[in-house]
Design a protein around this motif. Structure first.
Motif, short mmCIF file in Angstrom:
data_model
loop_
_atom_site.label_atom_id
_atom_site.label_comp_id
_atom_site.label_asym_id
_atom_site.label_seq_id
_atom_site.Cartn_x
_atom_site.Cartn_y
_atom_site.Cartn_z
N MET A 53 23.37 27.89 41.07
CA MET A 53 24.51 28.67 41.58
C MET A 53 24.15 30.15 41.67
SD MET A 53 27.63 28.94 42.62
CE MET A 53 28.43 27.38 42.33
N ARG A 94 22.03 32.80 42.51
CA ARG A 94 20.80 33.00 43.28
C ARG A 94 20.21 34.38 43.02
NH1 ARG A 94 20.08 28.86 46.78
NH2 ARG A 94 21.89 27.51 46.92
N ARG A 149 24.39 39.43 40.25
CA ARG A 149 25.46 40.00 41.08
C ARG A 149 25.41 41.52 41.21
NH1 ARG A 149 29.94 36.10 38.74
NH2 ARG A 149 28.26 35.76 37.25
N ILE A 158 23.32 42.13 44.11
CA ILE A 158 23.97 41.89 45.41
C ILE A 158 24.81 43.11 45.79
CG2 ILE A 158 25.55 40.41 46.70
CD1 ILE A 158 24.80 38.18 44.66
N THR A 183 25.11 50.37 53.36
CA THR A 183 25.91 51.54 53.75
C THR A 183 25.09 52.81 53.63
OG1 THR A 183 26.75 51.99 51.54
CG2 THR A 183 27.96 50.39 52.81
N ARG A 228 23.05 53.92 56.60
CA ARG A 228 23.84 54.55 57.68
C ARG A 228 24.15 56.00 57.36
NH1 ARG A 228 26.88 49.32 57.58
NH2 ARG A 228 25.72 48.09 59.06
N SER A 239 37.84 48.06 47.02
CA SER A 239 36.62 47.24 46.96
C SER A 239 36.46 46.59 45.60
CB SER A 239 35.39 48.11 47.23
OG SER A 239 35.52 48.77 48.46
N ALA A 299 35.94 37.96 43.89
CA ALA A 299 34.80 37.16 44.35
C ALA A 299 33.85 36.88 43.19
CB ALA A 299 34.07 37.90 45.46
N THR A 300 34.42 36.61 42.03
CA THR A 300 33.73 36.15 40.82
C THR A 300 32.93 37.24 40.09
OG1 THR A 300 31.57 35.42 41.69
CG2 THR A 300 33.39 33.87 41.91
N LEU A 301 33.01 38.48 40.53
CA LEU A 301 32.31 39.53 39.78
C LEU A 301 33.17 39.97 38.59
CD1 LEU A 301 30.82 39.64 42.59
CD2 LEU A 301 30.31 41.98 42.03
N VAL A 323 34.59 29.95 42.01
CA VAL A 323 34.03 29.89 43.36
C VAL A 323 34.91 29.00 44.26
CG1 VAL A 323 32.07 28.94 44.67
CG2 VAL A 323 31.65 30.42 42.71
N ASP A 372 35.54 45.73 53.54
CA ASP A 372 34.61 46.81 53.26
C ASP A 372 34.43 47.66 54.52
OD1 ASP A 372 32.52 48.40 52.40
OD2 ASP A 372 31.76 46.79 51.11
N LEU A 408 30.89 48.39 56.06
CA LEU A 408 30.06 47.31 56.61
C LEU A 408 30.61 46.83 57.94
CD1 LEU A 408 29.57 45.10 53.40
CD2 LEU A 408 28.11 46.94 54.24
N GLU A 462 28.68 41.61 58.36
CA GLU A 462 28.17 41.99 57.03
C GLU A 462 29.22 41.76 55.96
OE1 GLU A 462 24.93 45.48 58.25
OE2 GLU A 462 26.93 46.04 57.63
N PHE A 481 28.97 38.19 55.15
CA PHE A 481 27.66 37.87 54.57
C PHE A 481 27.57 38.32 53.11
CE2 PHE A 481 23.11 37.98 53.99
CZ PHE A 481 22.70 36.86 54.70
N VAL A 482 27.93 39.58 52.88
CA VAL A 482 27.82 40.13 51.52
C VAL A 482 28.79 39.40 50.59
CG1 VAL A 482 28.21 42.20 50.11
CG2 VAL A 482 26.96 42.38 52.26
N TYR A 483 29.99 39.14 51.09
CA TYR A 483 30.98 38.44 50.26
C TYR A 483 30.48 37.04 49.89
CZ TYR A 483 35.74 38.76 48.43
OH TYR A 483 36.83 38.88 47.60
N LEU A 489 27.40 36.20 49.52
CA LEU A 489 26.36 36.35 48.48
C LEU A 489 26.98 36.47 47.09
CD1 LEU A 489 23.89 38.90 50.16
CD2 LEU A 489 23.52 36.46 49.82
N PHE A 490 28.14 37.15 47.01
CA PHE A 490 28.81 37.26 45.71
C PHE A 490 29.12 35.89 45.12
CE2 PHE A 490 30.85 41.52 47.11
CZ PHE A 490 29.76 42.22 46.61
N PHE A 491 29.44 34.95 46.00
CA PHE A 491 29.79 33.60 45.54
C PHE A 491 28.55 32.74 45.26
CE2 PHE A 491 33.87 34.68 47.57
CZ PHE A 491 34.73 34.31 46.55
N GLY A 492 27.38 33.33 45.43
CA GLY A 492 26.14 32.59 45.15
C GLY A 492 25.71 31.68 46.28
N ALA A 538 23.63 30.64 49.51
CA ALA A 538 22.29 30.98 50.00
C ALA A 538 22.35 31.69 51.35
CB ALA A 538 21.46 29.71 50.13
N ARG A 539 21.42 32.59 51.56
CA ARG A 539 21.35 33.32 52.82
C ARG A 539 21.25 32.37 54.01
NH1 ARG A 539 19.40 38.56 53.39
NH2 ARG A 539 19.68 39.80 51.53
N ARG A 562 36.96 35.88 55.51
CA ARG A 562 36.21 36.23 54.30
C ARG A 562 36.62 35.32 53.14
NH1 ARG A 562 37.16 41.95 51.34
NH2 ARG A 562 39.04 40.80 50.80
#
Lengths: 248, 304
Positions: free
Chosen positions: A1, A3, A6, A9, A17, A20, A84, A91-93, B84, B96, B99, B103, B106-108, B110-113, B115-116, B155
């Protein structure tokens, strides 16, 4: 789970950001201190000794100030205006993840600003020393971390820009009185004592001799210990306040 | 005795905020259950305790008393694997802004684990599902309100959740955007996902929800299916009669709402009542709906 860690990430999110806003960051945190340093160098016709005094001072001040400013404004915006932090928690953080990622990110990129000043400033003043830069960096990094954590303590109690912009005079005072371009002993004792309460002073006290390859174990122990203690206290305080703010 | 299959169970759920002026009890020991694969609406006026309840479900607000379980586990003890399976669409967009649209997803993810490699497929699919493909490279600030809302829902779907919590998902949107979101939510329900939503739009609740929980001042006023609630609280027909009210109308329950008077008439008498209305009178005849129930239970006084 799991990967990627966090906080990593979140750092990836910040890096997207950051790319930019790179020109703004370079302008604010690298170019402005460099112009000041160069102006002092040319205007006062500094010799090698004075240059060796100032470059590490500017490195620490630029990095730690950048860490502090980007925390009190950037993190505040993410907390209050963008929501944010709340979305990341959903989101689980955890609050630890959010705090670690924001602080590490702000401190790391600010450290690069300090390094940039060290390289460019050393080159401009004709005393560029790669070994000196290398030895000065731990102090720069720790001062930046402590400054960013202090910024998070302030952010976790702030609700708008007015609540953090009151610290602008403090930033100016710290720049002047922390020993960036003149020894702190030039200033009144009360000011000297006040300066010991913030991380830039200790960063400079350890990075300056390190940059000049004159650091002793005793000095290193004292100032690294203080910086580490500041990091610990500010982290605990920021975590407590931020948790109270985010989880009611 | 069969095991309780409820996905969410709240028992004696209480939240008290401590303020300088004294304690404020936002949620007062409520009990409710949400079954898997259903859509449950938590309805109430501003300050009723809906958002506090939502916050407790998401673990962002700690209950003062009582228990709240999701998947059979207290919300404070949910494992990451369980978290999750839950997603939130918050009341205020917290996309965000730094972004791009893709993005953000995508980033959100990743937070949930996730895979890309999975996200590379899932992000375009979700953008397509929410009709945002053309905006995938745009910044959030370039999106309209409806697009932002659709992106927030996209999202929330990035982790393919079993439970989707939606806090006023269509507030402030134009009818087209609302209809699209309703379609998508109904589709999600058909796929077996559990939805828990708050809304101020009674037509939305009536259309989407299998079960309604009416809440006010931190208490549950009543709960049931939309049809059950309407049948229980309001006669089947409403005649909204513009003033002046004709004389000699049959006596039925009525409510003065300013420029007009509402007459509540049961099914059997509706035709007779209509015939009794003079031709010159201006009125609107409609079936009773959830809004009538809501106003009956919570009153007409404006809440700030």
């Amino acid at each position: 789970m799991e990967r990627y860690p966090r906080p990593l990430i979140l750092a990836y999110r910040h890096s997207l950001t950051f790319m930019r806003r790179l020109p703004i960051f370079l302008g604010m945190y690298v170019l402005v201190p460099l112009i000041t340093l160069y102006g002092l160098h040319r205007g006062f016709k500094l010799d090698d000794t004075q240059a060796a005094f100032m470059v590490p001072g500017f490195m620490v001040n630029a990095a730690a100030s950048a860490a502090f400013i980007s925390t009190i404004y950037g993190s505040l915006m993410r907390l209050t205006m963008q929501g944010s932090y709340q979305s990341w928690l959903a989101a689980t953080l955890s609050v630890h993840h959010v705090l670690q990622a924001d602080v590490l990110w702000n401190a790391t990129r600010s450290t690069f600003a300090g390094l940039g000043i060290g390289i460019a400033g050393g080159w401009l003043m004709g005393n560029l020393s790669f070994m000196g830069l290398l030895f000065a960096m731990p102090g720069v990094i720790l001062a930046s971390l402590a400054a960013s954590l202090l910024g998070m303590v302030i952010v976790s109690r702030a609700y708008g820009f007015d609540d953090v912009s009151v610290y602008e005079p403090v930033i100016a005072a710290v720049f002047v009185f922390s020993g960036v371009f003149a020894p702190v002993t030039y200033y009144p004792e009360a000011v000297q004592w006040l300066m010991t309460l913030q991380p830039i002073y200790h960063g400079i006290m350890v990075s300056r001799p390190a940059y000049n390859l004159e650091l002793t174990w005793g000095v290193a122990f004292i100032h690294f210990s203080v910086l580490l203690a500041m990091c610990g206290v500010f982290y605990a305080l920021a975590y407590r306040l931020l948790s109270r703010r985010l989880i009611t | 005795m069969t095991a309780d299959k409820s996905l969410i169970v709240a028992q004696g759920l209480t939240k008290t905020y401590t303020a300088k002026s004294g304690d404020v009890m936002a949620v007062k020991g409520i009990d409710f259950k949400v079954m898997p694969g259903t859509c449950t609406g938590l309805l109430g006026p501003n300050g009723a305790g809906k958002s506090t309840t939502m916050g407790m479900l998401m673990g962002l607000t700690r209950p003062t008393e009582g228990t709240l379980t999701i998947f059979g586990t207290p919300t404070s003890e949910l494992t990451r694997e369980q978290r999750v399976r839950i997603s939130l669409v918050p009341q205020e967009d917290n996309l965000d802004p730094d972004l791009t649209v893709s993005e953000n997803l995508f980033v959100y993810g990743l937070f949930f684990g996730i895979a890309r490699s999975v996200l590379k497929d899932r992000v375009p699919q979700l953008l397509d599902y929410m009709q945002l493909t053309e905006k995938s490279g745009a910044r959030v600030s370039q999106l309209s309100g409806g697009m932002k809302r659709r992106l927030t829902i996209a999202r929330a779907l990035i982790n393919d959740p079993d439970l989707l919590i939606l806090d006023e998902p269509t507030t402030g949107l134009d009818p087209q955007a609302r209809v699209l979101i309703w379609q998508r939510l109904l589709e999600l329900k058909k796929t077996g996902k559990t939805l828990l939503l708050t809304t101020h739009y009674m037509d939305e609740a009536q259309r989407l929800c299998d079960q309604i929980i009416m809440i006010d001042h931190g208490d549950i006023l009543d709960e049931g299916t939309p049809r059950q609630l309407i049948k229980k609280h309001v006669p089947g027909h409403v005649f909204d009669m513009t003033k002046p009210i004709p004389k000699n109308l049959p006596l039925y329950e009525q409510e003065d709402v300013g420029d007009s008077v509402l007459f509540y008439v049961n099914d059997e008498d509706a035709v007779a009542f209509r015939k009794a209305i003079p031709e010159k009178a201006t009125y609107l005849h409609r079936p009773a709906n959830l809004e009538d129930v809501f106003l009956r239970l919570t009153g007409r006084r404006i809440r700030e």
